[in-house]
Write a protein that holds these residues in place. Structure first.
Motif, PDB file in Angstrom:
ATOM      1  N   THR A  14       0.935  -1.231   0.136  1.00  0.00           N
ATOM      2  CA  THR A  14      -0.098   0.217  -0.123  1.00  0.00           C
ATOM      3  C   THR A  14       0.643   1.339  -0.060  1.00  0.00           C
TER       4      THR A  14
ATOM      5  N   ALA B 113       2.541   1.851  -3.438  1.00  0.00           N
ATOM      6  CA  ALA B 113       1.730   2.309  -4.349  1.00  0.00           C
ATOM      7  C   ALA B 113       1.368   3.971  -3.959  1.00  0.00           C
ATOM      8  N   MET B 114       1.241   4.124  -2.694  1.00  0.00           N
ATOM      9  CA  MET B 114       1.055   5.739  -2.382  1.00  0.00           C
ATOM     10  C   MET B 114       2.426   6.554  -2.709  1.00  0.00           C
TER      11      MET B 114
ATOM     12  N   ARG C   7       2.692   7.545  -6.352  1.00  0.00           N
ATOM     13  CA  ARG C   7       1.866   8.412  -6.543  1.00  0.00           C
ATOM     14  C   ARG C   7       2.349   9.826  -6.408  1.00  0.00           C
TER      15      ARG C   7
ATOM     16  N   LEU D 248      -6.361   3.695   4.048  1.00  0.00           N
ATOM     17  CA  LEU D 248      -6.461   3.627   2.497  1.00  0.00           C
ATOM     18  C   LEU D 248      -6.623   2.274   1.996  1.00  0.00           C
TER      19      LEU D 248
ATOM     20  N   PHE E 267      -5.675  -0.858  -2.292  1.00  0.00           N
ATOM     21  CA  PHE E 267      -5.067   0.511  -2.695  1.00  0.00           C
ATOM     22  C   PHE E 267      -4.018   0.440  -3.899  1.00  0.00           C
ATOM     23  N   HIS E 268      -3.522  -0.617  -3.769  1.00  0.00           N
ATOM     24  CA  HIS E 268      -2.215  -0.600  -4.925  1.00  0.00           C
ATOM     25  C   HIS E 268      -2.801  -1.468  -6.051  1.00  0.00           C
TER      26      HIS E 268
ATOM     27  N   THR F  82      -5.144   4.718 -11.216  1.00  0.00           N
ATOM     28  CA  THR F  82      -4.190   5.969 -10.453  1.00  0.00           C
ATOM     29  C   THR F  82      -5.174   6.991 -10.337  1.00  0.00           C
TER      30      THR F  82
ATOM     31  N   GLN G  78      -6.496   5.985  -6.893  1.00  0.00           N
ATOM     32  CA  GLN G  78      -5.556   6.307  -5.842  1.00  0.00           C
ATOM     33  C   GLN G  78      -5.378   7.943  -5.582  1.00  0.00           C
ATOM     34  N   ASP G  79      -5.379   8.720  -6.509  1.00  0.00           N
ATOM     35  CA  ASP G  79      -5.134  10.118  -6.430  1.00  0.00           C
ATOM     36  C   ASP G  79      -6.383  10.897  -5.590  1.00  0.00           C
TER      37      ASP G  79
ATOM     38  N   TRP H 291      -7.965   8.982  -3.271  1.00  0.00           N
ATOM     39  CA  TRP H 291      -7.897   8.661  -1.762  1.00  0.00           C
ATOM     40  C   TRP H 291      -6.594   9.584  -1.159  1.00  0.00           C
TER      41      TRP H 291
END
Length: 185
Positions: free
Chosen positions: A55, A58-59, A62, A107, A114-115, A119, A122-123, A125
């Motif tokens: 997670t 991935a955060m 971004r 998340l 989340f991952h 995208t 994700q953005d 979140w």
């Protein structure tokens, strides 16, 4: 404001910031002489679980994306997750352990991890996390991750981030050289 005065002001501010960073780095290094941090990407995680690390990676991707601008190393290439993992077991950062775990749990509240989200989702979140909305409660989680991500991306590789000096090499400097922030010969 005249251009010369503005440039002098900018140089003054940069000097103050550089001095503060140098003093902080000296104090940090003085307190770290006996630490044995993991230095290689293959080392086992010390703070995060495997799911938390997925997670977080991935955060971070971004926040500091790969190839933006083209050719730039991102958080994944520079090993920022390893840096955060190594730093969060240190007593000086113990106060951030629970906020980070709580933020990573927030998340992961969706039906899809989340991952695995696209995208743009994700953005969204991360925008909520940045504003401290919903289950995030406050923007502290986002602020701590962003601060540590920048540190890890540009730090000396011996602290677990900036793998193989990728960030430094991309901009053409190596602060570990004699003489400071310039290219090594």
């Amino acid at each position: 404001m005249r251009r010369r005065r503005f440039l002098a002001w900018i140089l003054g501010v940069a000097g103050v910031i550089a001095g503060k960073l140098a003093l902080d780095r000296f104090a940090f290094l003085r307190g770290r002489q006996d630490s044995n941090l993991p230095a290689h990407p293959g080392d086992a995680l010390r703070f995060f679980t495997a799911d938390e690390a997925l997670t977080l990676e991935a955060m971070l991707e971004r926040m500091i994306p790969s190839n933006v601008p083209p050719g730039a190393p991102g958080a994944r290439e520079t090993g920022v997750v390893r840096y955060l993992d190594a730093q969060l077991v240190e007593p000086r950062l113990a106060q951030y352990q629970e906020p980070l775990r709580a933020g990573l749990r927030a998340l992961g509240e969706g039906s899809i991890p989340f991952h695995e989200l696209p995208t743009n989702e994700q953005d969204e979140w991360l925008r909520r996390a940045q504003r401290g909305e919903g289950s995030f409660g406050s923007p502290r989680f986002f602020q701590v991750v962003l601060t540590l991500a920048i540190e890890g991306h540009w730090s000396d590789p011996r602290y677990g981030g900036n793998h193989d000096k990728l960030a430094w090499r991309w901009v053409g400097i190596d602060p570990s050289c004699q003489g400071g922030m310039r290219a090594c010969r």
